[in-house]
Motif scaffolding. Structure first.
Motif, PDB file in Angstrom:
ATOM      1  N   LYS A  82       0.828  -1.202   0.000  1.00 65.28           N
ATOM      2  CA  LYS A  82       0.000   0.000   0.000  1.00 65.28           C
ATOM      3  C   LYS A  82       0.864   1.255   0.000  1.00 65.28           C
ATOM      4  CE  LYS A  82      -2.835   2.181   3.565  1.00 65.28           C
ATOM      5  NZ  LYS A  82      -3.768   1.903   4.675  1.00 65.28           N
ATOM      6  N   PHE A  83       0.513   2.204  -0.854  1.00 72.85           N
ATOM      7  CA  PHE A  83       1.210   3.487  -0.910  1.00 72.85           C
ATOM      8  C   PHE A  83       0.174   4.587  -0.703  1.00 72.85           C
ATOM      9  CE2 PHE A  83       3.539   0.437  -3.387  1.00 72.85           C
ATOM     10  CZ  PHE A  83       4.861   0.670  -3.049  1.00 72.85           C
ATOM     11  N   THR A  84       0.374   5.406   0.327  1.00 72.46           N
ATOM     12  CA  THR A  84      -0.605   6.453   0.614  1.00 72.46           C
ATOM     13  C   THR A  84      -0.116   7.793   0.085  1.00 72.46           C
ATOM     14  OG1 THR A  84      -1.383   5.238   2.542  1.00 72.46           O
ATOM     15  CG2 THR A  84      -1.981   7.553   2.419  1.00 72.46           C
ATOM     16  N   SER A  85      -0.966   8.413  -0.700  1.00 73.28           N
ATOM     17  CA  SER A  85      -0.646   9.674  -1.373  1.00 73.28           C
ATOM     18  C   SER A  85      -0.745  10.858  -0.417  1.00 73.28           C
ATOM     19  CB  SER A  85      -1.650   9.861  -2.516  1.00 73.28           C
ATOM     20  OG  SER A  85      -1.700  11.191  -2.955  1.00 73.28           O
ATOM     21  N   PHE A  86      -0.140  11.978  -0.799  1.00 75.22           N
ATOM     22  CA  PHE A  86      -0.311  13.212  -0.008  1.00 75.22           C
ATOM     23  C   PHE A  86      -1.769  13.669  -0.042  1.00 75.22           C
ATOM     24  CE2 PHE A  86       0.345  14.969  -4.240  1.00 75.22           C
ATOM     25  CZ  PHE A  86      -0.541  16.042  -4.273  1.00 75.22           C
ATOM     26  N   THR A  87      -2.544  13.162  -1.000  1.00 75.92           N
ATOM     27  CA  THR A  87      -3.972  13.490  -1.054  1.00 75.92           C
ATOM     28  C   THR A  87      -4.779  12.554  -0.140  1.00 75.92           C
ATOM     29  OG1 THR A  87      -4.420  11.951  -2.875  1.00 75.92           O
ATOM     30  CG2 THR A  87      -3.763  14.188  -3.484  1.00 75.92           C
ATOM     31  N   THR A  88      -4.112  11.708   0.604  1.00 75.75           N
ATOM     32  CA  THR A  88      -4.653  10.687   1.533  1.00 75.75           C
ATOM     33  C   THR A  88      -5.210   9.434   0.842  1.00 75.75           C
ATOM     34  OG1 THR A  88      -6.994  11.350   1.843  1.00 75.75           O
ATOM     35  CG2 THR A  88      -5.317  12.531   3.165  1.00 75.75           C
ATOM     36  N   SER A  89      -5.236   9.428  -0.479  1.00 78.70           N
ATOM     37  CA  SER A  89      -5.759   8.228  -1.155  1.00 78.70           C
ATOM     38  C   SER A  89      -4.715   7.122  -1.159  1.00 78.70           C
ATOM     39  CB  SER A  89      -6.163   8.569  -2.590  1.00 78.70           C
ATOM     40  OG  SER A  89      -5.023   8.962  -3.325  1.00 78.70           O
ATOM     41  N   ASN A  90      -5.191   5.886  -1.244  1.00 77.02           N
ATOM     42  CA  ASN A  90      -4.311   4.722  -1.273  1.00 77.02           C
ATOM     43  C   ASN A  90      -4.145   4.196  -2.691  1.00 77.02           C
ATOM     44  OD1 ASN A  90      -4.087   4.652   1.571  1.00 77.02           O
ATOM     45  ND2 ASN A  90      -6.025   3.527   1.733  1.00 77.02           N
ATOM     46  N   CYS A  91      -2.917   3.826  -3.001  1.00 82.51           N
ATOM     47  CA  CYS A  91      -2.607   3.112  -4.236  1.00 82.51           C
ATOM     48  C   CYS A  91      -2.077   1.750  -3.795  1.00 82.51           C
ATOM     49  CB  CYS A  91      -1.541   3.879  -5.016  1.00 82.51           C
ATOM     50  SG  CYS A  91      -0.696   2.917  -6.291  1.00 82.51           S
ATOM     51  N   TYR A  92      -2.529   0.686  -4.424  1.00 84.10           N
ATOM     52  CA  TYR A  92      -2.115  -0.658  -4.027  1.00 84.10           C
ATOM     53  C   TYR A  92      -1.434  -1.379  -5.190  1.00 84.10           C
ATOM     54  CZ  TYR A  92      -5.572  -0.030  -0.230  1.00 84.10           C
ATOM     55  OH  TYR A  92      -6.298   0.430   0.843  1.00 84.10           O
ATOM     56  N   VAL A  93      -0.336  -2.034  -4.886  1.00 84.20           N
ATOM     57  CA  VAL A  93       0.301  -2.923  -5.862  1.00 84.20           C
ATOM     58  C   VAL A  93       0.053  -4.348  -5.383  1.00 84.20           C
ATOM     59  CG1 VAL A  93       2.462  -3.626  -6.967  1.00 84.20           C
ATOM     60  CG2 VAL A  93       2.060  -1.203  -6.434  1.00 84.20           C
ATOM     61  N   VAL A  94      -0.631  -5.117  -6.205  1.00 84.96           N
ATOM     62  CA  VAL A  94      -1.043  -6.470  -5.834  1.00 84.96           C
ATOM     63  C   VAL A  94      -0.293  -7.493  -6.681  1.00 84.96           C
ATOM     64  CG1 VAL A  94      -3.018  -8.009  -5.515  1.00 84.96           C
ATOM     65  CG2 VAL A  94      -3.361  -5.522  -5.481  1.00 84.96           C
ATOM     66  N   VAL A  95       0.457  -8.363  -6.012  1.00 86.11           N
ATOM     67  CA  VAL A  95       1.104  -9.488  -6.709  1.00 86.11           C
ATOM     68  C   VAL A  95       0.352 -10.745  -6.276  1.00 86.11           C
ATOM     69  CG1 VAL A  95       3.274 -10.733  -7.104  1.00 86.11           C
ATOM     70  CG2 VAL A  95       3.328  -8.279  -6.586  1.00 86.11           C
ATOM     71  N   PRO A  96      -0.566 -11.231  -7.126  1.00 90.39           N
ATOM     72  CA  PRO A  96      -1.415 -12.350  -6.707  1.00 90.39           C
ATOM     73  C   PRO A  96      -0.639 -13.632  -6.444  1.00 90.39           C
ATOM     74  CG  PRO A  96      -2.309 -11.276  -8.658  1.00 90.39           C
ATOM     75  CD  PRO A  96      -0.937 -10.736  -8.460  1.00 90.39           C
ATOM     76  N   ASN A  97       0.489 -13.810  -7.131  1.00 89.07           N
ATOM     77  CA  ASN A  97       1.207 -15.072  -7.022  1.00 89.07           C
ATOM     78  C   ASN A  97       2.694 -14.810  -7.182  1.00 89.07           C
ATOM     79  OD1 ASN A  97       2.398 -17.543  -7.411  1.00 89.07           O
ATOM     80  ND2 ASN A  97       0.882 -18.292  -8.886  1.00 89.07           N
ATOM     81  N   ASP A  98       3.464 -15.044  -6.116  1.00 92.73           N
ATOM     82  CA  ASP A  98       4.889 -14.699  -6.163  1.00 92.73           C
ATOM     83  C   ASP A  98       5.702 -15.583  -7.102  1.00 92.73           C
ATOM     84  OD1 ASP A  98       5.049 -17.021  -4.733  1.00 92.73           O
ATOM     85  OD2 ASP A  98       6.033 -16.153  -2.979  1.00 92.73           O
TER      86      ASP A  98
END
Length: 212
Positions: A7-23
């Protein structure tokens, strides 16, 4: 196999998520593209991941202003295409700034063309007409954007928002979610569907026949 959600939280407070379903596979999906999406892109690059799709939950600037910074397919419910392409009006409304942002003229893909058996797309208008949630069934998580938060729901008084549609989406979509699933929202912390149903008073007000 293991999955990773970063999870990466922006200065605008919104969240951006990077999802790796299968390593075992170096493919990730990115949920939402805030203005300051660079840390997420750095993470993708340093882990040598390829992006299976950039998935926008809706078109508001705090979730979509990073769109020009990425290469690859960006998927959105086309009901929110106008918002994603034209952040100027929202910015002046929210920030009272004279900041001028160009209209985004690059490609956006219709979410209906996103054929992927890992992700289930739920349409949940209310916050905006084109708001969607992305459920990764095998991971037991759903990314709700500004539809439902751990302790609230998305406001419905903005362009293309609707209280009536929000009520319908909560009853039709949110109540259909598996109770054990984790909700990863567009702002704030995550929680389980079950906890949100029990403790989120804003949500409860919208549920039909709550006491029956």
């Amino acid at each position: 196999y293991m999955s990773t959600i970063k999870k990466f939280t922006s200065f605008t407070t919104s969240n951006c998520y990077v999802v790796v379903p299968n390593d075992k596979e170096d493919v990730c999906f990115v949920v939402d593209l805030p203005p300051d999406v660079e840390p997420a892109l750095e993470y993708i690059k340093s882990n040598n991941l390829s992006v299976g799709g950039y998935l926008l939950t809706h078109g508001h600037y705090d979730h979509a202003l990073g769109v020009p910074k990425v290469d690859g397919n960006i998927y959105i419910n086309m009901e929110d295409e106008f918002l994603a392409r034209n952040p100027q009006e929202q910015l002046s409304q929210f920030t009272n700034s004279e900041l001028h942002i160009e209209e985004y003229k690059g490609p956006l893909c219709d979410i209906d063309t996103f054929n992927n058996n890992i992700v289930k797309v739920h349409r949940n208008p209310g916050h905006t007409k084109g708001s969607v949630s992305y459920e990764f069934k095998d991971l037991g998580v759903v990314f709700t954007g500004d539809f439902v938060f751990a302790e609230g729901i998305g406001r419905t008084d903005l362009f293309s928002g609707s209280n009536i549609e929000m009520k319908d989406s909560i009853n039709r979509v949110f109540l259909s979610f598996d109770k054990k699933m984790d909700v990863l929202p567009g702002h704030g912390d995550s929680d389980t569907v079950s906890n949100i149903l029990n403790y989120n008073d804003y949500l409860k007000e919208f549920i039909d026949d709550w006491w029956c």
